[in-house]
Write a protein that holds these residues in place. Sequence first.
Motif, PDB file in Angstrom:
ATOM      1  N   SER A  97       0.821  -1.205   0.000  1.00 39.46           N
ATOM      2  CA  SER A  97       0.000   0.000   0.000  1.00 39.46           C
ATOM      3  C   SER A  97       0.861   1.263   0.000  1.00 39.46           C
ATOM      4  O   SER A  97       0.594   2.220  -0.722  1.00 39.46           O
ATOM      5  CB  SER A  97      -0.908  -0.037   1.227  1.00 39.46           C
ATOM      6  OG  SER A  97      -1.333   1.249   1.548  1.00 39.46           O
ATOM      7  N   THR A 182      -7.197  -5.210  -6.615  1.00 42.66           N
ATOM      8  CA  THR A 182      -6.064  -5.157  -5.702  1.00 42.66           C
ATOM      9  C   THR A 182      -5.446  -6.532  -5.476  1.00 42.66           C
ATOM     10  O   THR A 182      -4.238  -6.708  -5.542  1.00 42.66           O
ATOM     11  CB  THR A 182      -6.502  -4.588  -4.340  1.00 42.66           C
ATOM     12  OG1 THR A 182      -7.227  -3.404  -4.605  1.00 42.66           O
ATOM     13  CG2 THR A 182      -5.322  -4.298  -3.474  1.00 42.66           C
TER      14      THR A 182
ATOM     15  N   PRO B   6      -6.160   0.928   0.368  1.00 45.74           N
ATOM     16  CA  PRO B   6      -4.752   1.111   0.748  1.00 45.74           C
ATOM     17  C   PRO B   6      -4.578   1.416   2.228  1.00 45.74           C
ATOM     18  O   PRO B   6      -3.674   0.897   2.880  1.00 45.74           O
ATOM     19  CB  PRO B   6      -4.309   2.290  -0.112  1.00 45.74           C
ATOM     20  CG  PRO B   6      -5.232   2.299  -1.254  1.00 45.74           C
ATOM     21  CD  PRO B   6      -6.533   1.779  -0.751  1.00 45.74           C
TER      22      PRO B   6
END
Lengths: 277, 286
Positions: A97, A182, B6
């Motif tokens: 991330s 993702t 994220p």
Amino acid sequence: MSKDVSLIDQTGWLRPLLCWFVALLVFFPILMIIITAFKTEQQAIEVPPSLLFTPTTENFGIVQERSDYLKFAINSVITAFGSTLLALLIAIPGAYSMAFYPRKSTKNLLLWMLSTKMLPAVGVLVPIYILCQRTGLLDTTFALTIIYTLINLPIVVWMLFSYFKDIPKEILEAVRLDGADTLGEIRHVLLPLSLGGIASTALLSIVLSWNEAFWAINLTSADAGTLATMISTYSSPEGLFWAKLSAASTMACAPIVVLGWFCQKQLVQGLTFGAVK
Amino acid sequence: MQKWLPRLLVMPSFISLLLWMIVPLSMTIYFSTIRYNLLYPGENNFVGGMNFEFFYTDDAFWPALFNTLTLVGLVLLLTVVSAIFIAVALDKPFRGRSIARVLLISPFFIMPTVNALIWKNMMMHPVYGVLAAIWTGFGLEPVDWLAQYPLGSIIIMLSWQWMPFALLIFITSLQSMDHEQKEAALLDGASGWQVFRYLTLPHLARPIAVVMMIETIFMLSVFAEIFVTTGGGPGYESTNLAFLIFAQALMQFDVGVASAGGLIAVILANIVAFFLIRAIGKNLVA
């Protein structure tokens, strides 16, 4: 000019000789301990140390018998590999991330994580000891595994971050255009492309956990002790049993040194991603 | 791409480290303000800043601070400089290079406690040690390393252990260097030194920064080597802050003072980190 050109195909003997000299110099203490492990106590303290002797393996047997080497070795394997696995599980998503979706706070977050590593362990020993005692986790491999996970985590995150960061963003966009989410990114881009980096990070984490002595000595005793704990029982001044000390040291270090030798390529390959632009 | 994902992925690392920081640290802060000596149970009254004053005015404080910084600085200097030169020397192939490299990186995998024991008993011992044998061979008086140069001896041990780490990273970095550029420079009349100074060193900037960062982190809280070899002595000559705190907590059983010392060490670590990051941070996150 001609002198400078000659530097290019320099095949002299001086540089290899110097390299070999330095290599043997650096390796010498390890060699000493391996040799001494095969001596009798009598031979071990001879001055000057003799190189001609009949090797004996009795010291290794004594170490297993006296210190229950196998039990400590198993504990070392559990804590070193367990903590490394845990640290990777926690750190891979985080480093991914931070490397792929950087924000303003990313740099500060990374530096803060590293700064937690600068805390001297003795500074927090008493609280951690008390916490382990109250929760009944004192002298368990579980507690030690968790602690190793936490103390290695900053370095693991940092290293993974620097490997991931160097993955070309074009590949990422291509995968995204193909409709990957993702999870797909992590599976099809991140993991395959940074396998070397992940391997070398894992190796570093295993080495650091295996060799860690402070927490092992303070939080474990008979049940969950690691090889570092075992070695500490040989450092007492009860007598200079050098041959046995050497055998114990060899047995404690050999697994990880050999692992290091075998994984050297992996380690080197991994570090190419991270330490190099 | 969902915006929250994220952030969510960073959370496990962030939260676990935050807990690791906050829980023991807040306990340490609390302990540092009370009288807490294990020899006098039940007398845990609030004493304010007295523990800090006690730690700070201790005879050992300034030597320990000085030793901590000397140790970090000298180990960094010795390991980085020697590793650069060895890495450059190893960069070109020669017979048995891979074996030489294996020998050179081995010390990094050795347990620090074992490292300390090897050097104390087999290398530096004034009677049985290898160094003593060499000294005597030259007709010189053997040196009692750990008694005469305690801090220096520990710096040697640590450099022996950490030079391989720096070496490993530098070797790898050099492999990715553009050799054509180097050869072109040599053909243009650059000397070997100039190539090293203007091509090799700049190429190594980031690896050097990484090595300095990681080594500083470990050298600031060196403990096992001092514990096994000198016990901080003679006097306070090889006591660093980590060892001083240990001595307060586990030898004098004064948890309060040790906690205050722990907090002072945390502050020092942050000061060092601040300057370190200012000096080499550009290379780290660039």
